[in-house]
Design a protein around this motif. Structure first.
Motif, mmCIF file in Angstrom:
data_model
loop_
_atom_site.group_PDB
_atom_site.id
_atom_site.type_symbol
_atom_site.label_atom_id
_atom_site.label_comp_id
_atom_site.label_asym_id
_atom_site.label_seq_id
_atom_site.Cartn_x
_atom_site.Cartn_y
_atom_site.Cartn_z
ATOM 1 N N VAL A 270 1.006 55.416 19.110
ATOM 2 C CA VAL A 270 1.015 55.238 20.562
ATOM 3 C C VAL A 270 1.757 56.363 21.265
ATOM 4 O O VAL A 270 2.716 56.921 20.737
ATOM 5 C CB VAL A 270 1.664 53.871 20.934
ATOM 6 N N LYS A 271 1.284 56.713 22.434
ATOM 7 C CA LYS A 271 2.038 57.433 23.452
ATOM 8 C C LYS A 271 1.955 56.564 24.708
ATOM 9 O O LYS A 271 0.870 56.101 25.065
ATOM 10 C CB LYS A 271 1.417 58.806 23.732
ATOM 11 N N ALA A 272 3.073 56.347 25.368
ATOM 12 C CA ALA A 272 3.093 55.531 26.579
ATOM 13 C C ALA A 272 3.384 56.406 27.787
ATOM 14 O O ALA A 272 4.176 57.362 27.703
ATOM 15 C CB ALA A 272 4.145 54.432 26.466
ATOM 16 N N VAL A 273 2.739 56.090 28.899
ATOM 17 C CA VAL A 273 2.958 56.840 30.138
ATOM 18 C C VAL A 273 3.302 55.863 31.254
ATOM 19 O O VAL A 273 2.853 54.709 31.238
ATOM 20 C CB VAL A 273 1.709 57.665 30.534
ATOM 21 N N PRO A 274 4.098 56.299 32.218
ATOM 22 C CA PRO A 274 4.299 55.467 33.409
ATOM 23 C C PRO A 274 2.961 55.264 34.120
ATOM 24 O O PRO A 274 2.091 56.140 34.110
ATOM 25 C CB PRO A 274 5.265 56.288 34.264
ATOM 26 N N THR A 275 2.803 54.152 34.736
ATOM 27 C CA THR A 275 1.557 53.866 35.451
ATOM 28 C C THR A 275 1.221 54.972 36.446
ATOM 29 O O THR A 275 0.054 55.351 36.601
ATOM 30 C CB THR A 275 1.662 52.507 36.168
ATOM 31 N N ALA A 276 2.231 55.506 37.096
ATOM 32 C CA ALA A 276 1.990 56.559 38.087
ATOM 33 C C ALA A 276 1.397 57.818 37.460
ATOM 34 O O ALA A 276 0.785 58.634 38.161
ATOM 35 C CB ALA A 276 3.292 56.887 38.815
ATOM 36 N N ARG A 277 1.566 57.997 36.152
ATOM 37 C CA ARG A 277 1.060 59.185 35.466
ATOM 38 C C ARG A 277 -0.332 58.967 34.868
ATOM 39 O O ARG A 277 -0.885 59.893 34.252
ATOM 40 C CB ARG A 277 2.018 59.595 34.348
ATOM 41 N N GLY B 79 4.484 43.715 32.361
ATOM 42 C CA GLY B 79 4.776 45.036 32.867
ATOM 43 C C GLY B 79 4.057 46.146 32.141
ATOM 44 O O GLY B 79 4.245 47.318 32.478
ATOM 45 N N TRP B 80 3.183 45.779 31.176
ATOM 46 C CA TRP B 80 2.491 46.775 30.374
ATOM 47 C C TRP B 80 0.986 46.595 30.435
ATOM 48 O O TRP B 80 0.479 45.480 30.563
ATOM 49 C CB TRP B 80 2.923 46.667 28.904
ATOM 50 N N ALA B 81 0.288 47.720 30.311
ATOM 51 C CA ALA B 81 -1.156 47.728 30.110
ATOM 52 C C ALA B 81 -1.447 48.554 28.867
ATOM 53 O O ALA B 81 -0.561 49.218 28.314
ATOM 54 C CB ALA B 81 -1.881 48.297 31.329
ATOM 55 N N ARG C 16 -3.971 49.433 41.291
ATOM 56 C CA ARG C 16 -4.148 48.016 40.948
ATOM 57 C C ARG C 16 -3.048 47.549 39.994
ATOM 58 O O ARG C 16 -2.486 46.458 40.168
ATOM 59 C CB ARG C 16 -5.525 47.826 40.301
ATOM 60 N N LEU C 17 -2.701 48.370 39.008
ATOM 61 C CA LEU C 17 -1.666 48.001 38.052
ATOM 62 C C LEU C 17 -0.306 47.905 38.728
ATOM 63 O O LEU C 17 0.471 46.972 38.465
ATOM 64 C CB LEU C 17 -1.618 49.010 36.910
ATOM 65 N N THR C 18 0.002 48.862 39.585
ATOM 66 C CA THR C 18 1.290 48.839 40.282
ATOM 67 C C THR C 18 1.425 47.588 41.138
ATOM 68 O O THR C 18 2.501 46.978 41.205
ATOM 69 C CB THR C 18 1.442 50.100 41.143
ATOM 70 N N ALA C 19 0.325 47.177 41.774
ATOM 71 C CA ALA C 19 0.349 45.950 42.586
ATOM 72 C C ALA C 19 0.628 44.722 41.732
ATOM 73 O O ALA C 19 1.136 43.715 42.233
ATOM 74 C CB ALA C 19 -0.981 45.790 43.313
ATOM 75 N N LYS C 20 0.321 44.811 40.449
ATOM 76 C CA LYS C 20 0.579 43.703 39.513
ATOM 77 C C LYS C 20 1.925 43.864 38.812
ATOM 78 O O LYS C 20 2.211 43.138 37.849
ATOM 79 C CB LYS C 20 -0.531 43.619 38.472
ATOM 80 N N ASP C 21 2.728 44.814 39.261
ATOM 81 C CA ASP C 21 4.055 45.054 38.702
ATOM 82 C C ASP C 21 3.976 45.553 37.259
ATOM 83 O O ASP C 21 4.832 45.237 36.434
ATOM 84 C CB ASP C 21 4.918 43.800 38.784
#
Length: 454
Positions: free
Chosen positions: A41-48, A102-104, A19-24
């Motif tokens: 914070v630690k940030a991860v790519p959406t795919a991860r 581009g962030w969640a 869902r997030l990837t579809a929203k860019d």
């Protein structure tokens, strides 16, 4: 987390990631708040995200003994370079960030490497205290007032002068007009993130604003204050501004508070109303508030955690510097709000002596612990203070320095027992470290050191 829970979390996260990837959206910020009140914070790519949900993201436990300047102390249980934890996102709180395209974002719970809960996780402490109350049939609705000061050109903030982004009188329309687009964008960003805003208004100090959001359960209320602050910070950045949530931005004027509102509920009934206790509160509500009021000197070490906090916590500034309660009394540390006669659900209590350098998860958990202890002992409230407590000559002041509050905290068997040894000792070490860090610094130097840390 066992294997079944991991598989469920991974499946849920895969759906969210799609869902997030579809929203860019390509990055997810995973946050927790340390004992110094700093959001890390630690940030991860959406795919991860599925891997993060199943196995967590590594993070050293040493951050539990970091100070506000990123130096570290140590404690009997936590400290040093050895060890690792797993940050596991709460997918129920996953939010697309309107002001950071581009962030969640998602808050995390922290676990040991073997999947057992980490004893010093502040968010799990708040959840544990909430569950303890639920065992007695009690539910809470809580909400923080978020105050911040907007300044311009943060790279030029040196010396005693701070270039405020908007002058004008307290509560004056002048300030809203001057930052009209900014305030509108705040409304819009928070609405897109499904944050139910009650109001935004200019506060007392130059460049200062406050936002209040609808109450929620304690853990959600703490999550919301983190989300609101970071949204304010992001919107400010997009407008070329800087937002500071530090207890004081400049020494002298009114500082930034983080007042905590709360109400107690049982079987759908607001226990702050329709009882035979003081001003219509139930006896259960009275005992809870009496427990919190009694423990306030120790709770200050949780909710007013920096030496600079006590530059804000002064009489005659509506900061709640006195250990007393009153009906709609904004100088009392505990303000009882009966609410309008035709709106009994609005009745609540406000604890005014806390600020935004506090870890909100620790704060809601510690207040619940103190209040439940009051219920267990069937405490009653003293007489309310009807006017300015500074004029009575007999109303006790709350501790006026962090070391004084720490003396009460260190002696609190209640907070030691409920927080647990690891978390209690880490908090104690961090607070002592902050007191030492501030030694010899002037009020102006304290304010300058924190201005861009919170």
């Amino acid at each position: 987390m066992d294997s079944t829970e991991r598989e469920h979390a991974g499946s849920q996260a895969r759906q969210h990631a799609a869902r997030l990837t579809a929203k860019d959206i390509h990055g997810v910020a995973l946050t927790w708040v340390d004992n110094a009140g700093v959001t890390r914070v630690k940030a991860v790519p959406t795919a991860r995200l599925p891997q993060a949900a199943q196995w967590g993201v590594g993070m050293s436990p040493v951050f539990d003994v970091y100070l506000s300047d990123d130096s570290a102390v140590t404690s009997p249980h936590i400290g040093g370079p050895v060890g690792d934890l797993r940050l596991v996102p709460d997918l129920d709180r996953l939010t697309c960030l309107a002001a950071q395209p581009g962030w969640a974002w998602a808050p995390v719970d922290r676990y040991e490497q073997d999947g057992t809960p980490y004893a010093a996780c502040q968010r799990q402490f708040a959840r544990r205290m909430t569950a303890r109350a639920a065992e007695t049939g009690l539910e809470f609705r809580m909400g923080f007032e978020t105050e911040w000061t907007v300044t311009a050109h943060p790279t030029e903030q040196r010396g005693p002068h701070v270039p405020h982004a908007a002058e004008g009188p307290a509560y004056g329309m002048t300030r809203v007009v001057g930052l009209s687009d900014y305030v509108r964008d705040l409304f819009e960003a928070l609405a897109v993130q499904d944050v139910d805003v009650l109001q935004i208004h200019p506060e007392y100090t130059a460049g200062q604003f406050e936002v209040s959001v609808a109450p929620a359960d304690p853990v959600r209320a703490a999550d919301l204050v983190v989300l609101v602050r970071e949204t304010v910070r992001a919107v400010s950045h997009r407008h070329g501004l800087s937002a500071s949530f530090a207890p004081v931005v400049t020494a002298g004027p009114v500082g930034n508070g983080a007042h905590l509102h709360l109400s107690l509920w049982r079987d759908g009934k607001n226990l702050c109303r329709a009882g035979d206790g003081p001003h219509g509160m139930t006896r259960t509500c009275e005992s809870f508030l009496a427990g919190a009021l009694e423990e306030l000197p120790a709770l200050l070490a949780v909710g007013a955690p920096l030496p600079a906090s006590y530059l804000r916590l002064r009489p005659n500034l509506w900061a709640g510097a006195y250990q007393c309660w009153g009906v709609e009394n904004r100088e009392a540390a505990l303000r009882f709000i009966p609410g309008p006669p035709l709106g009994p659900d609005a009745a609540n209590a406000e604890l005014k002596c806390f600020d935004a350098a506090a870890n909100p998860y620790l704060l809601v958990g510690a207040v619940i612990a103190a209040g439940l202890h009051g219920i267990d002992r069937e405490l009653t409230l003293p007489e309310p203070v009807p006017g300015n407590p500074a004029d009575t000559g007999t109303t006790p002041r709350l501790p006026s320095s962090l070391p004084a509050a720490l003396d009460h905290f260190a002696r609190s068997e209640l907070l030691r027992a409920e927080l647990g040894g690891a978390l209690f000792e880490a908090l104690l070490a961090v607070r002592r470290g902050e007191a030492e860090l501030a030694r010899g610094r002037s009020p102006r130097e304290l304010a300058e050191a924190l201005r861009n840390r919170y």
